[in-house]
Motif scaffolding. Structure first.
Motif, PDB file in Angstrom:
ATOM      1  N   ARG A 242       0.862  -1.088   0.074  1.00 42.37           N
ATOM      2  CA  ARG A 242      -0.123   0.064   0.088  1.00 42.37           C
ATOM      3  C   ARG A 242       0.985   1.139  -0.118  1.00 42.37           C
ATOM      4  NH1 ARG A 242      -2.909  -4.203   1.799  1.00 42.37           N
ATOM      5  NH2 ARG A 242      -5.191  -4.054   2.105  1.00 42.37           N
ATOM      6  N   LYS A 243       0.581   2.000  -0.910  1.00 41.05           N
ATOM      7  CA  LYS A 243       0.965   3.631  -0.971  1.00 41.05           C
ATOM      8  C   LYS A 243       0.102   4.375  -0.869  1.00 41.05           C
ATOM      9  CE  LYS A 243       5.087   2.168  -3.839  1.00 41.05           C
ATOM     10  NZ  LYS A 243       5.886   2.330  -5.031  1.00 41.05           N
ATOM     11  N   SER A 244       0.392   5.724  -0.804  1.00 40.46           N
ATOM     12  CA  SER A 244      -0.871   6.998  -0.877  1.00 40.46           C
ATOM     13  C   SER A 244      -0.279   8.279  -1.408  1.00 40.46           C
ATOM     14  CB  SER A 244      -1.363   7.122   0.453  1.00 40.46           C
ATOM     15  OG  SER A 244      -0.367   7.621   1.360  1.00 40.46           O
ATOM     16  N   ILE A 245      -1.222   8.862  -2.114  1.00 41.02           N
ATOM     17  CA  ILE A 245      -0.986  10.285  -2.613  1.00 41.02           C
ATOM     18  C   ILE A 245      -1.829  11.179  -1.839  1.00 41.02           C
ATOM     19  CG2 ILE A 245      -0.201   9.443  -4.888  1.00 41.02           C
ATOM     20  CD1 ILE A 245      -2.977  10.123  -5.907  1.00 41.02           C
ATOM     21  N   ASP A 246      -1.166  12.462  -1.684  1.00 37.87           N
ATOM     22  CA  ASP A 246      -2.107  13.540  -0.848  1.00 37.87           C
ATOM     23  C   ASP A 246      -2.577  14.286  -2.135  1.00 37.87           C
ATOM     24  OD1 ASP A 246      -2.741  15.714   0.222  1.00 37.87           O
ATOM     25  OD2 ASP A 246      -1.166  15.743   1.819  1.00 37.87           O
ATOM     26  N   THR A 247      -4.105  14.599  -2.208  1.00 39.60           N
ATOM     27  CA  THR A 247      -4.395  15.464  -3.339  1.00 39.60           C
ATOM     28  C   THR A 247      -4.145  16.893  -3.036  1.00 39.60           C
ATOM     29  OG1 THR A 247      -6.524  15.362  -2.129  1.00 39.60           O
ATOM     30  CG2 THR A 247      -6.233  13.843  -3.770  1.00 39.60           C
ATOM     31  N   THR A 248      -3.884  17.343  -1.896  1.00 40.54           N
ATOM     32  CA  THR A 248      -3.500  18.736  -1.717  1.00 40.54           C
ATOM     33  C   THR A 248      -2.191  18.998  -2.498  1.00 40.54           C
ATOM     34  OG1 THR A 248      -2.262  18.353   0.174  1.00 40.54           O
ATOM     35  CG2 THR A 248      -4.592  19.060   0.221  1.00 40.54           C
ATOM     36  N   GLU A 249      -1.321  17.750  -2.673  1.00 42.78           N
ATOM     37  CA  GLU A 249       0.131  18.142  -3.321  1.00 42.78           C
ATOM     38  C   GLU A 249       0.010  17.540  -4.603  1.00 42.78           C
ATOM     39  OE1 GLU A 249       2.486  15.858  -1.015  1.00 42.78           O
ATOM     40  OE2 GLU A 249       2.611  17.197   0.718  1.00 42.78           O
ATOM     41  N   VAL A 250      -0.730  16.650  -5.004  1.00 42.54           N
ATOM     42  CA  VAL A 250      -0.588  15.798  -6.223  1.00 42.54           C
ATOM     43  C   VAL A 250      -1.766  16.551  -7.389  1.00 42.54           C
ATOM     44  CG1 VAL A 250      -2.397  14.147  -6.031  1.00 42.54           C
ATOM     45  CG2 VAL A 250      -0.390  13.584  -7.634  1.00 42.54           C
ATOM     46  N   ILE A 251      -2.662  17.156  -6.799  1.00 44.29           N
ATOM     47  CA  ILE A 251      -3.396  17.912  -8.074  1.00 44.29           C
ATOM     48  C   ILE A 251      -2.657  19.242  -8.654  1.00 44.29           C
ATOM     49  CG2 ILE A 251      -5.463  19.279  -8.272  1.00 44.29           C
ATOM     50  CD1 ILE A 251      -6.883  17.241  -6.518  1.00 44.29           C
ATOM     51  N   PRO A 252      -2.245  20.195  -7.796  1.00 46.70           N
ATOM     52  CA  PRO A 252      -1.493  21.045  -8.616  1.00 46.70           C
ATOM     53  C   PRO A 252      -0.417  20.745  -9.341  1.00 46.70           C
ATOM     54  CG  PRO A 252      -1.794  21.580  -6.162  1.00 46.70           C
ATOM     55  CD  PRO A 252      -2.154  20.161  -6.447  1.00 46.70           C
ATOM     56  N   ALA A 253       0.462  19.501  -8.758  1.00 48.38           N
ATOM     57  CA  ALA A 253       1.357  18.947  -9.716  1.00 48.38           C
ATOM     58  C   ALA A 253       1.147  18.470 -10.957  1.00 48.38           C
ATOM     59  CB  ALA A 253       2.144  17.865  -8.880  1.00 48.38           C
ATOM     60  N   LEU A 254      -0.172  17.937 -11.144  1.00 46.75           N
ATOM     61  CA  LEU A 254      -0.414  17.015 -12.153  1.00 46.75           C
ATOM     62  C   LEU A 254      -1.024  18.289 -13.068  1.00 46.75           C
ATOM     63  CD1 LEU A 254      -2.510  14.014 -10.833  1.00 46.75           C
ATOM     64  CD2 LEU A 254      -0.559  14.061 -12.063  1.00 46.75           C
ATOM     65  N   LYS A 255      -1.678  19.287 -12.584  1.00 41.84           N
ATOM     66  CA  LYS A 255      -2.341  20.229 -13.454  1.00 41.84           C
ATOM     67  C   LYS A 255      -1.185  20.978 -14.214  1.00 41.84           C
ATOM     68  CE  LYS A 255      -6.798  21.613 -11.436  1.00 41.84           C
ATOM     69  NZ  LYS A 255      -7.558  22.259 -10.660  1.00 41.84           N
ATOM     70  N   SER A 256       0.087  21.158 -13.479  1.00 45.26           N
ATOM     71  CA  SER A 256       1.142  21.888 -13.867  1.00 45.26           C
ATOM     72  C   SER A 256       1.695  20.984 -14.876  1.00 45.26           C
ATOM     73  CB  SER A 256       2.337  22.180 -12.934  1.00 45.26           C
ATOM     74  OG  SER A 256       3.357  22.577 -13.327  1.00 45.26           O
ATOM     75  N   ALA A 257       1.965  19.741 -14.737  1.00 41.20           N
ATOM     76  CA  ALA A 257       2.598  18.800 -15.747  1.00 41.20           C
ATOM     77  C   ALA A 257       1.547  18.873 -16.971  1.00 41.20           C
ATOM     78  CB  ALA A 257       2.523  17.601 -15.111  1.00 41.20           C
ATOM     79  N   TRP A 258       0.525  18.749 -16.896  1.00 46.09           N
ATOM     80  CA  TRP A 258      -0.560  18.819 -18.287  1.00 46.09           C
ATOM     81  C   TRP A 258      -0.433  20.063 -18.931  1.00 46.09           C
ATOM     82  CZ3 TRP A 258      -3.741  15.964 -20.878  1.00 46.09           C
ATOM     83  CH2 TRP A 258      -4.614  16.615 -21.654  1.00 46.09           C
ATOM     84  N   GLU A 259      -0.184  21.178 -18.227  1.00 39.82           N
ATOM     85  CA  GLU A 259      -0.053  22.552 -18.896  1.00 39.82           C
ATOM     86  C   GLU A 259       1.201  22.361 -19.743  1.00 39.82           C
ATOM     87  OE1 GLU A 259      -0.474  25.505 -16.042  1.00 39.82           O
ATOM     88  OE2 GLU A 259      -2.783  24.900 -15.924  1.00 39.82           O
TER      89      GLU A 259
END
Length: 317
Positions: A242-259
């Motif tokens: 089991r691992k986990s991601i924190d959406t408060t961190e991962v969402i901004p990072a993913l949005k930036s990567a998408w852009e």
């Protein structure tokens, strides 16, 4: 079948099936289901560069158009069709506006957009992922064209567990027996099997009146990442990491990567949309589930997980 049931159906979005088990892309599953209904005359629209033509059964007619989908070619392809069913990939959904315009010109009665997910009309979902926003805009465009005589039905089926296990989605890395929870993994999301999704489409086209100009929500059941992995462990006797991601961190990072042009970041945002639990992918509390109305077979979590393990070739399933 109701007296106003559709007969001539054209399907867009059939891709080469990568799975030797015959459970590949959505388009191939929809095609198999449409061809199983003797009242349908099924046509598949393919692009000139598509490699899928050799995998399409001879019982379906094939129309090939240039890769750019010229409007005049689409209108000609749609002539005489009662319904257009679109299953193009998530990152191409915005292209559907030209299909909708061609369907109107050709006199098509029903358009089924490439939806098959959560409720893409909510502002929160649209703000999260570009794909959700584009799917919502397609629905908005269809609503604006209702006066033309073209009706539409969007199928929101949640997520497919078998597909997710095969494609390392919902945080599941089957080859490495690892699950990555979104936050604590307790977010609920609705699920429908691919076969029930395809059967829902058949039933809608056979009796289109009750589903005109609306979203049809289907769900075999709702579950969560933690419930899924615990079910897999119980059925297989294996222990997953089991691992986990924190959406408060991962969402901004993913949005930036998408852009910045990272297409995989788009998949990451879609994954969060389903697994976080509050982005309109959990239908049961607020949406009308239409499974019973459509006569879809009931499915249990254990039954679907067993089928999914069989699809990935797990020993004993």
């Amino acid at each position: 079948m109701s007296s106003d049931g559709y007969k001539n159906i054209i399907l867009i979005g059939v891709r080469p099936n990568p799975s030797p088990l015959g459970s590949g892309s959505l388009g191939s599953v929809l095609l198999k289901s449409l061809l199983s209904e003797p009242k349908f005359n099924v046509t598949v629209l393919t692009r000139a560069s598509s490699k899928a033509r050799s995998t399409i059964p001879s019982t379906a007619k094939i129309i090939t158009v240039p890769d750019t989908y010229p409007q005049e070619d689409l209108v000609q392809a749609f002539a005489g069709q009662d319904a257009v069913v679109n299953a193009i990939t998530s990152f191409s959904v915005a292209e559907q506006l030209r299909f909708i315009d061609a369907a109107i010109t050709a006199g098509v009665k029903r358009y089924v957009p490439s939806e098959y997910g959560l409720d893409n009309n909510t502002p929160k979902a649209q703000d999260l992922a570009p794909v959700f926003k584009e799917k919502g805009l397609v629905q908005e465009y269809l609503r604006g064209k209702e006066a033309s005589g073209l009706t539409w039905t969007a199928i929101a089926c949640g997520m497919w567990i078998g597909w997710s296990l095969r494609n390392n989605f919902l945080g599941f890395d089957y080859p490495n027996r690892t699950v990555t929870f979104t936050n604590d993994g307790t977010g609920y999301f609705s699920t429908t099997t691919l076969n029930n999704t395809a059967l829902a489409l058949n039933r809608i086209l056979l009796n289109p009146g009750p589903t005109a100009n609306q979203i049809v929500f289907t769900s075999d059941f709702a579950t969560s990442q933690i419930e899924l992995v615990e079910t897999i462990e119980r059925l297989t006797g294996e222990k997953w990491q089991r691992k986990s991601i924190d959406t408060t961190e991962v969402i901004p990072a993913l949005k930036s990567a998408w852009e910045n042009g990272d297409a995989y970041a788009g998949y990451g945002l879609i994954n969060v949309g389903f697994t976080e639990g509050s982005y309109s992918g959990y239908f049961e509390p607020t949406r009308q589930i239409r499974n019973r109305e459509l006569g879809l077979p009931e499915k249990s979590l254990a039954e679907v997980v067993k089928e999914a393990l069989g699809e990935v070739g797990h020993s004993g399933f």
